[in-house]
Design a protein around this motif. Structure first.
Motif, PDB file in Angstrom:
ATOM      1  N   TYR A 379      32.052   6.369-125.177  1.00 15.39           N
ATOM      2  CA  TYR A 379      31.935   7.678-124.518  1.00 15.39           C
ATOM      3  C   TYR A 379      30.772   8.481-125.085  1.00 15.39           C
ATOM      4  N   SER A 380      30.649   8.519-126.419  1.00 14.97           N
ATOM      5  CA  SER A 380      29.582   9.311-127.030  1.00 14.97           C
ATOM      6  C   SER A 380      28.213   8.643-126.913  1.00 14.97           C
ATOM      7  N   SER A 381      28.175   7.370-126.531  1.00 16.30           N
ATOM      8  CA  SER A 381      26.886   6.687-126.395  1.00 16.30           C
ATOM      9  C   SER A 381      26.355   6.700-124.959  1.00 16.30           C
ATOM     10  N   MET A 382      27.067   7.414-124.060  1.00 11.30           N
ATOM     11  CA  MET A 382      26.575   7.595-122.681  1.00 11.30           C
ATOM     12  C   MET A 382      26.392   9.074-122.389  1.00 11.30           C
ATOM     13  N   ASN A 383      25.380   9.405-121.589  1.00 13.37           N
ATOM     14  CA  ASN A 383      25.140  10.790-121.201  1.00 13.37           C
ATOM     15  C   ASN A 383      26.190  11.198-120.169  1.00 13.37           C
ATOM     16  N   PRO A 384      27.052  12.184-120.486  1.00 10.21           N
ATOM     17  CA  PRO A 384      28.136  12.528-119.558  1.00 10.21           C
ATOM     18  C   PRO A 384      27.668  13.136-118.243  1.00 10.21           C
ATOM     19  N   ARG A 385      26.386  13.565-118.203  1.00 13.27           N
ATOM     20  CA  ARG A 385      25.866  14.198-116.988  1.00 13.27           C
ATOM     21  C   ARG A 385      25.193  13.203-116.046  1.00 13.27           C
ATOM     22  N   MET A 386      25.100  11.946-116.492  1.00  8.12           N
ATOM     23  CA  MET A 386      24.421  10.935-115.670  1.00  8.12           C
ATOM     24  C   MET A 386      25.434  10.038-114.975  1.00  8.12           C
ATOM     25  N   MET A 387      25.131   9.680-113.712  1.00  8.60           N
ATOM     26  CA  MET A 387      25.953   8.688-113.019  1.00  8.60           C
ATOM     27  C   MET A 387      25.726   7.318-113.646  1.00  8.60           C
ATOM     28  N   ILE A 388      26.699   6.436-113.461  1.00  8.01           N
ATOM     29  CA  ILE A 388      26.617   5.099-114.050  1.00  8.01           C
ATOM     30  C   ILE A 388      25.361   4.365-113.575  1.00  8.01           C
ATOM     31  N   ARG A 389      25.002   4.538-112.307  1.00  9.57           N
ATOM     32  CA  ARG A 389      23.785   3.883-111.791  1.00  9.57           C
ATOM     33  C   ARG A 389      22.562   4.297-112.608  1.00  9.57           C
ATOM     34  N   ASP A 390      22.439   5.592-112.901  1.00 10.53           N
ATOM     35  CA  ASP A 390      21.280   6.081-113.649  1.00 10.53           C
ATOM     36  C   ASP A 390      21.317   5.627-115.104  1.00 10.53           C
ATOM     37  N   ILE A 391      22.529   5.539-115.670  1.00  8.03           N
ATOM     38  CA  ILE A 391      22.672   5.053-117.044  1.00  8.03           C
ATOM     39  C   ILE A 391      22.204   3.602-117.146  1.00  8.03           C
ATOM     40  N   LEU A 392      22.610   2.775-116.176  1.00 11.54           N
ATOM     41  CA  LEU A 392      22.237   1.357-116.196  1.00 11.54           C
ATOM     42  C   LEU A 392      20.747   1.160-115.892  1.00 11.54           C
ATOM     43  N   GLN A 393      20.196   2.007-115.052  1.00 13.56           N
ATOM     44  CA  GLN A 393      18.801   1.807-114.626  1.00 13.56           C
ATOM     45  C   GLN A 393      17.787   2.468-115.551  1.00 13.56           C
ATOM     46  N   GLU A 394      18.267   3.318-116.463  1.00 13.90           N
ATOM     47  CA  GLU A 394      17.359   3.992-117.398  1.00 13.90           C
ATOM     48  C   GLU A 394      16.573   2.972-118.219  1.00 13.90           C
ATOM     49  N   GLY A 395      17.295   1.976-118.760  1.00 19.49           N
ATOM     50  CA  GLY A 395      16.636   0.936-119.544  1.00 19.49           C
ATOM     51  C   GLY A 395      15.745   0.048-118.694  1.00 19.49           C
ATOM     52  N   MET A 396      16.203  -0.254-117.480  1.00 22.20           N
ATOM     53  CA  MET A 396      15.389  -1.088-116.574  1.00 22.20           C
ATOM     54  C   MET A 396      14.027  -0.434-116.323  1.00 22.20           C
ATOM     55  N   ILE A 397      14.045   0.881-116.025  1.00 25.31           N
ATOM     56  CA  ILE A 397      12.800   1.601-115.731  1.00 25.31           C
ATOM     57  C   ILE A 397      11.907   1.632-116.973  1.00 25.31           C
ATOM     58  N   ALA A 398      12.504   1.889-118.134  1.00 23.62           N
ATOM     59  CA  ALA A 398      11.721   1.965-119.376  1.00 23.62           C
ATOM     60  C   ALA A 398      11.072   0.629-119.719  1.00 23.62           C
ATOM     61  N   GLN A 399      11.761  -0.478-119.394  1.00 28.07           N
ATOM     62  CA  GLN A 399      11.246  -1.808-119.745  1.00 28.07           C
ATOM     63  C   GLN A 399      10.576  -2.516-118.567  1.00 28.07           C
ATOM     64  N   GLY A 400      10.476  -1.831-117.433  1.00 26.97           N
ATOM     65  CA  GLY A 400       9.804  -2.431-116.278  1.00 26.97           C
ATOM     66  C   GLY A 400      10.567  -3.574-115.640  1.00 26.97           C
ATOM     67  N   VAL A 401      11.893  -3.505-115.696  1.00 23.16           N
ATOM     68  CA  VAL A 401      12.736  -4.545-115.083  1.00 23.16           C
ATOM     69  C   VAL A 401      13.039  -4.140-113.640  1.00 23.16           C
ATOM     70  N   GLY A 402      12.774  -5.007-112.687  1.00 25.49           N
ATOM     71  CA  GLY A 402      12.994  -4.708-111.265  1.00 25.49           C
ATOM     72  C   GLY A 402      11.771  -4.056-110.653  1.00 25.49           C
ATOM     73  N   GLU A 403      11.244  -4.688-109.588  1.00 28.74           N
ATOM     74  CA  GLU A 403       9.972  -4.216-109.026  1.00 28.74           C
ATOM     75  C   GLU A 403      10.116  -3.007-108.113  1.00 28.74           C
ATOM     76  N   SER A 404      11.353  -2.691-107.715  1.00 25.29           N
ATOM     77  CA  SER A 404      11.549  -1.551-106.809  1.00 25.29           C
ATOM     78  C   SER A 404      12.942  -0.954-107.017  1.00 25.29           C
ATOM     79  N   ARG A 405      13.147   0.218-106.418  1.00 28.24           N
ATOM     80  CA  ARG A 405      14.458   0.882-106.516  1.00 28.24           C
ATOM     81  C   ARG A 405      15.535   0.001-105.888  1.00 28.24           C
ATOM     82  N   GLU A 406      15.188  -0.636-104.762  1.00 24.50           N
ATOM     83  CA  GLU A 406      16.151  -1.492-104.075  1.00 24.50           C
ATOM     84  C   GLU A 406      16.556  -2.677-104.966  1.00 24.50           C
TER      85      GLU A 406
END
Length: 545
Positions: A379-406
């Motif tokens: 619980y304390s290691s996740m941002n309570p204001r972010m949806m699960i989709r954004d929590i999971l995709q935060e790392g993807m965006i930072a590391q360039g994983v996935g070529e598009s939002r889709e």
């Protein structure tokens, strides 16, 4: 006929009122005799603590006792005025709460907190209170009690704080002691000391104990009788030997089946071929993390705290290496040092042939897609204001994983399914999930950047035994599918027996013993390892036909 110390008859407690009322304790009945330890066993949300709070009349405003009676010495506690209940609490019934840190007053000394009970229930004068406080601290095994009676809670370790809580509970010489998960946050050796202490005190005073726990090992070590509780109902009540020899209710079987063990691992290997570790992915050599001790006006360095002191270990592809040890042994500091989340003092952390200690911030960021961490408290290691989709995709965006939002949305749905959740869960927030589900989300977040190594820092310590079993099974399945390596930090020996290939035992910043899990756990060579293993409460299930 044995006279009961306390009787609970048809107790029903509800949250809410009218048509919105929810029964959290449903028609519960049991009695406890003098010198008996009665264990209330069950998982989070089963109603164990609410049963105890109902008995003490300490329910929150949203809850109320709908029916039933609690008889102590011929008195129905529910019929007493509050002024009389204050006499009962502390003198008739003492209580040890789960978390001593939040239960003790930080601005009062240990002695002052014991003396509150002595003045209220024993009417002792000041000097008699001081003398009795010292006697109680000595009785619960606190060294130098005449000095430490004047110390504050922050000056004590977790195990010592729990001992102070026991001393406070004993000060009123109660006939019944309620212990609500008093060893959950303690190391296995401290837990063993606290359980031994309770047994000794019970033998001396003859008090009855109501012990609340979700730990089957603790229950088997301490109980005379056990009541298994689920969804507010006692589903099975037997003496300890009968319950462990012949559990009858399906839920009791489910709890027993969820216990991780070497036997369970061997049984699974007969049906599932265990993957063999591959090439070396991580090599830690002589790693040190030292913190300077500064004193004086000019903050001169006068020494160092050697949190990690010359640790060396290897992890191979598809292998689980467990790091075991007590609080303060350096396990978590070592994990953070490997990830370079802490500045290391010396040593080498070689991942796929690259020394992470020598990388600059940019190159270190790139390497983090290969090494991820799952923390103890989801619980304390996740941002309570972010949806699960954004929590999971935060790392993807930072590391360039996935070529598009889709593409990332598709990966998010797949990740949630991999960890046993539904794709539509991505549109929820962390507070909408249970503890076990949150830990699954944290595992999905770690998997999102396709790592080769995951550092798991006590990922199951806060979970119920059935949820723990699900998480461990998930980790094993993911390892088999993707050849992921785990560095598994824990103090739970049963988990190590079940999941690890290799184990290292840490003590005071050093690895004192390491090797294959069967060699170390079944034939330990180091004295500390032997002490650690001997303190583990074991569940011995009798095989019935």
């Amino acid at each position: 006929m044995t006279k009961h110390v306390i009787e609970i008859n048809h107790l029903t407690t509800e949250f809410g009122s009218g048509t919105n009322a929810v029964k959290v304790v449903d028609d519960v009945s049991f009695a406890i005799n003098k010198s008996e330890t009665f264990v209330l066993l069950g998982e989070s949300g089963s109603g164990k603590s609410i049963t105890a709070m109902s008995m003490m009349r300490l329910l929150p405003p949203t809850a109320n006792v709908a029916s039933g009676e609690v008889i102590l010495n011929g008195q129905d506690l529910f019929k007493l005025p509050e002024s009389k209940m204050r006499d009962i609490r502390g003198a008739g019934i003492g209580m040890i709460f789960q978390e001593p840190q939040s239960s003790l007053n930080p601005v009062l000394t240990a002695g002052q907190q014991i003396q509150e009970t002595l003045v209220r229930h024993k009417g002792l004068n000041k000097q008699a209170c001081v003398n009795r406080s010292i006697e109680l601290l000595d009785a619960v095994g606190i060294p130098e009690p005449d000095r430490r009676v004047n110390e504050y809670p922050h000056q004590f370790s977790g195990g010592m704080k729990q001992r102070i809580m026991i001393a406070i509970a004993l000060a009123g010489e109660p006939q019944l002691l309620i212990a609500d998960e008093p060893t959950t946050a303690l190391d296995v050796t401290i837990q063993a000391q606290v359980l031994d202490l309770l047994k000794q005190l019970q033998q001396k005073t003859g008090m009855a104990i109501l012990f609340i726990t979700h730990d089957l090992g603790v229950a088997s070590q301490l109980a005379d009788r056990i009541a298994v509780m689920r969804q507010g109902v006692i589903v099975e009540l037997k003496d300890k030997d009968s319950l462990f020899a012949n559990p009858e209710h399906p839920y009791t079987h489910q709890l027993f089946d969820a216990i991780p063990s070497w036997e369970k691992r061997v049984a699974e290997q007969k049906t599932i071929e265990e993957s063999k570790p591959g090439e070396k992915v991580l090599s830690v050599t002589d790693l040190k993390v030292h913190y300077p001790i500064k004193k004086g006006l000019f903050k001169k360095v006068v020494g160092h705290v050697k949190a990690v002191d010359g640790v060396s270990i290897n992890v191979h592809s598809g292998e689980t290496v467990a790091i075991v040890g007590e609080s303060g042994s350096g396990k978590t500091t070592m994990g953070k040092g490997i990830l370079q989340l802490l500045k290391t003092t010396a040593g080498e952390v070689s991942f796929n042939g690259i020394d992470l200690c020598q990388l600059d911030a940019s190159n270190l960021k790139q390497s983090r897609s290969d090494i991820q961490i799952v923390f103890q408290d989801p619980y304390s290691s996740m941002n309570p204001r972010m949806m699960i989709r954004d929590i999971l995709q935060e790392g993807m965006i930072a590391q360039g994983v996935g070529e598009s939002r889709e593409a990332r949305d598709k990966m998010t749905a797949e990740l949630l399914e991999q960890v046993g959740l539904l794709p539509e869960h991505q549109y929820r927030y962390p507070h909408e999930f249970s503890g076990g589900q949150r830990q699954r989300i944290c595992i999905a977040r770690a998997l999102a950047v396709k790592p080769k190594l995951i550092i798991c820092d006590e990922p199951t310590s806060a979970l119920d035994v059935s949820v723990q079993a699900q998480i461990l099974a998930l980790l094993k399945q993911l390892q088999k599918e993707f050849q992921i390596s785990y560095l598994f930090i824990t103090h739970n020996i049963s988990v190590v027996e079940y999941i690890a290939h290799y184990v290292a035992v840490m003590y005071q910043g050093k690895i004192v013993e390491q090797g294959k899990v069967d060699q170390v756990l079944q034939n330990p060579q180091n004295d500390y390892t032997k002490k650690l293993l001997s303190a583990v409460p074991r569940v011995h299930l009798s095989k019935t036909g």
